[in-house]
Design a protein around this motif. Structure first.
Motif, PDB file in Angstrom:
ATOM      1  N   PRO A  44      29.427  60.560  71.366  1.00  0.00           N
ATOM      2  CA  PRO A  44      28.410  60.769  72.238  1.00  0.00           C
ATOM      3  C   PRO A  44      27.763  59.390  73.046  1.00  0.00           C
ATOM      4  N   HIS A  45      27.432  58.967  72.137  1.00  0.00           N
ATOM      5  CA  HIS A  45      26.710  57.261  73.601  1.00  0.00           C
ATOM      6  C   HIS A  45      27.316  56.980  74.744  1.00  0.00           C
ATOM      7  N   ARG A  46      28.725  57.234  74.339  1.00  0.00           N
ATOM      8  CA  ARG A  46      29.650  57.210  75.407  1.00  0.00           C
ATOM      9  C   ARG A  46      29.907  57.931  76.313  1.00  0.00           C
ATOM     10  N   LEU A  47      29.930  59.282  76.172  1.00  0.00           N
ATOM     11  CA  LEU A  47      29.797  60.818  76.827  1.00  0.00           C
ATOM     12  C   LEU A  47      27.763  60.498  77.676  1.00  0.00           C
ATOM     13  N   LYS A  50      28.658  59.056  80.113  1.00  0.00           N
ATOM     14  CA  LYS A  50      29.454  59.317  81.503  1.00  0.00           C
ATOM     15  C   LYS A  50      28.743  60.420  82.511  1.00  0.00           C
ATOM     16  N   SER A  51      27.962  61.433  81.500  1.00  0.00           N
ATOM     17  CA  SER A  51      27.419  62.493  81.323  1.00  0.00           C
ATOM     18  C   SER A  51      25.920  62.595  82.764  1.00  0.00           C
ATOM     19  N   GLU A  52      25.362  61.506  82.683  1.00  0.00           N
ATOM     20  CA  GLU A  52      24.124  61.548  82.791  1.00  0.00           C
ATOM     21  C   GLU A  52      23.134  62.847  82.622  1.00  0.00           C
ATOM     22  N   LEU A  53      23.307  63.390  81.392  1.00  0.00           N
ATOM     23  CA  LEU A  53      22.730  64.592  80.962  1.00  0.00           C
ATOM     24  C   LEU A  53      22.147  64.263  79.541  1.00  0.00           C
ATOM     25  N   ASP A  54      20.910  64.614  79.720  1.00  0.00           N
ATOM     26  CA  ASP A  54      20.439  65.008  78.518  1.00  0.00           C
ATOM     27  C   ASP A  54      20.106  66.322  77.559  1.00  0.00           C
ATOM     28  N   ILE A  55      21.579  66.467  77.012  1.00  0.00           N
ATOM     29  CA  ILE A  55      21.413  67.651  76.789  1.00  0.00           C
ATOM     30  C   ILE A  55      22.195  67.714  75.202  1.00  0.00           C
ATOM     31  N   PRO A  56      22.631  68.248  74.532  1.00  0.00           N
ATOM     32  CA  PRO A  56      23.500  67.948  73.123  1.00  0.00           C
ATOM     33  C   PRO A  56      24.604  67.694  73.748  1.00  0.00           C
ATOM     34  N   HIS A  57      25.227  66.646  72.578  1.00  0.00           N
ATOM     35  CA  HIS A  57      26.540  66.411  72.622  1.00  0.00           C
ATOM     36  C   HIS A  57      26.922  66.154  70.917  1.00  0.00           C
ATOM     37  N   LEU A  60      32.861  65.646  67.792  1.00  0.00           N
ATOM     38  CA  LEU A  60      34.488  65.678  66.750  1.00  0.00           C
ATOM     39  C   LEU A  60      35.342  64.978  66.463  1.00  0.00           C
ATOM     40  N   ALA A  61      34.861  64.265  64.764  1.00  0.00           N
ATOM     41  CA  ALA A  61      34.958  63.918  64.573  1.00  0.00           C
ATOM     42  C   ALA A  61      35.231  64.198  62.793  1.00  0.00           C
ATOM     43  N   ARG A  62      36.727  63.749  62.383  1.00  0.00           N
ATOM     44  CA  ARG A  62      37.320  63.488  61.245  1.00  0.00           C
ATOM     45  C   ARG A  62      36.011  62.564  60.629  1.00  0.00           C
ATOM     46  N   ASP A  63      35.027  61.427  60.748  1.00  0.00           N
ATOM     47  CA  ASP A  63      34.916  61.031  59.359  1.00  0.00           C
ATOM     48  C   ASP A  63      33.666  60.211  60.757  1.00  0.00           C
ATOM     49  N   ASN A  64      32.157  60.956  60.647  1.00  0.00           N
ATOM     50  CA  ASN A  64      30.753  60.936  61.262  1.00  0.00           C
ATOM     51  C   ASN A  64      30.466  59.460  59.972  1.00  0.00           C
ATOM     52  N   THR A  65      30.119  58.897  60.242  1.00  0.00           N
ATOM     53  CA  THR A  65      29.400  57.445  59.481  1.00  0.00           C
ATOM     54  C   THR A  65      28.006  57.299  60.095  1.00  0.00           C
ATOM     55  N   ASN A  66      27.400  57.823  61.094  1.00  0.00           N
ATOM     56  CA  ASN A  66      26.282  57.916  61.576  1.00  0.00           C
ATOM     57  C   ASN A  66      25.780  58.538  62.091  1.00  0.00           C
ATOM     58  N   GLU A  67      23.915  59.260  60.484  1.00  0.00           N
ATOM     59  CA  GLU A  67      23.649  59.948  60.716  1.00  0.00           C
ATOM     60  C   GLU A  67      22.719  60.120  61.853  1.00  0.00           C
ATOM     61  N   PHE A  68      23.088  59.267  62.744  1.00  0.00           N
ATOM     62  CA  PHE A  68      21.976  59.955  64.339  1.00  0.00           C
ATOM     63  C   PHE A  68      23.067  60.934  65.245  1.00  0.00           C
ATOM     64  N   VAL A  69      24.389  60.793  64.626  1.00  0.00           N
ATOM     65  CA  VAL A  69      25.138  61.544  65.849  1.00  0.00           C
ATOM     66  C   VAL A  69      25.836  62.836  64.864  1.00  0.00           C
ATOM     67  N   GLN A  70      25.499  63.670  65.960  1.00  0.00           N
ATOM     68  CA  GLN A  70      25.753  65.275  65.648  1.00  0.00           C
ATOM     69  C   GLN A  70      27.395  65.882  65.738  1.00  0.00           C
ATOM     70  N   SER A  71      28.068  66.130  64.718  1.00  0.00           N
ATOM     71  CA  SER A  71      29.168  65.478  64.595  1.00  0.00           C
ATOM     72  C   SER A  71      30.006  67.495  63.533  1.00  0.00           C
ATOM     73  N   VAL A  72      30.678  67.233  64.196  1.00  0.00           N
ATOM     74  CA  VAL A  72      31.538  68.208  63.363  1.00  0.00           C
ATOM     75  C   VAL A  72      33.462  68.140  62.892  1.00  0.00           C
ATOM     76  N   HIS A  73      33.740  68.456  62.007  1.00  0.00           N
ATOM     77  CA  HIS A  73      35.172  68.115  61.751  1.00  0.00           C
ATOM     78  C   HIS A  73      36.613  68.866  62.311  1.00  0.00           C
ATOM     79  N   PRO A  74      37.294  68.824  62.821  1.00  0.00           N
ATOM     80  CA  PRO A  74      37.881  69.146  63.517  1.00  0.00           C
ATOM     81  C   PRO A  74      39.284  70.147  63.479  1.00  0.00           C
ATOM     82  N   GLU A  75      38.939  70.459  61.736  1.00  0.00           N
ATOM     83  CA  GLU A  75      39.567  71.421  61.496  1.00  0.00           C
ATOM     84  C   GLU A  75      38.466  72.813  60.748  1.00  0.00           C
ATOM     85  N   HIS A  76      37.608  72.817  60.959  1.00  0.00           N
ATOM     86  CA  HIS A  76      36.098  73.343  60.647  1.00  0.00           C
ATOM     87  C   HIS A  76      35.351  74.746  61.989  1.00  0.00           C
TER      88      HIS A  76
END
Length: 174
Positions: A44-47, A50-57, A60-76
């Motif tokens: 999301p930080h890189r995106l 690039k997107s220049e948009l303030d919308i939810p990001h 898709l990540a198997r292991d997210n250790t950053n509590e400030f980044v919303q993620s979802v496991h790709p198998e879910h």
């Protein structure tokens, strides 16, 4: 089925090597007042840069250790479906979603599972005022896989429809 003007109630596979046209369409629709959401393999930080948009990001990540980044496991996939459903039902306002990372989802699951997921999401989108853009590298799918996907969703191709899409985007600036 081909259409060069993305419309609500449809999922669009966008054949492009990088999600440039998809991002431009998303940006334009959000600027016009659509509510937007990005689910992507790109962090999301890189995106956001690039997107220049303030919308939810959502990442898709198997292991997210950053509590400030919303993620979802790709198998879910059902969790992804719930996120999409909640977003689609959150307002009567027009909505646009960029689902970037289909190749990753296929790699983490299998094609048949992803087809069932696309079919489920397509049923949800068909009766809504939502448009979903799914950029995918044209060489990432076999001909059989392309055929199955193209029976379920609309198709945009950066190579075949690029000029018409660019013309449409330019017309929208007026």
């Amino acid at each position: 089925m081909r259409n060069t003007e993305p419309e609500e109630g449809n999922i669009y596979i966008v054949y492009e090597k990088e999600p440039d046209i998809s991002m431009r369409i998303l940006r334009k629709k959000v600027q016009e007042g659509c509510k937007g959401l990005i689910i992507s393999r790109t962090h999301p930080h890189r995106l956001r840069k690039k997107s220049e948009l303030d919308i939810p990001h959502i990442w898709l990540a198997r292991d997210n250790t950053n509590e400030f980044v919303q993620s979802v496991h790709p198998e879910h996939l059902m969790k992804i479906n719930t996120i999409l459903s909640s977003f689609i039902n959150s307002t009567t306002k027009d909505k646009i979603i960029l689902l970037d990372g289909l190749e990753y989802l296929i790699g983490q699951n299998d094609f048949e599972t992803i087809m069932r997921f696309i079919q489920l999401v397509n049923e949800l989108v068909n009766t809504s005022n939502t448009c979903i853009l799914v950029p995918i590298h044209p060489a990432a799918l076999t001909e059989r896989q392309k055929g199955l996907l193209e029976r379920e969703v609309m198709v945009l191709s950066a190579e075949e429809d690029g000029d018409r899409l660019n013309d449409w985007l330019m017309e929208q600036k007026r």
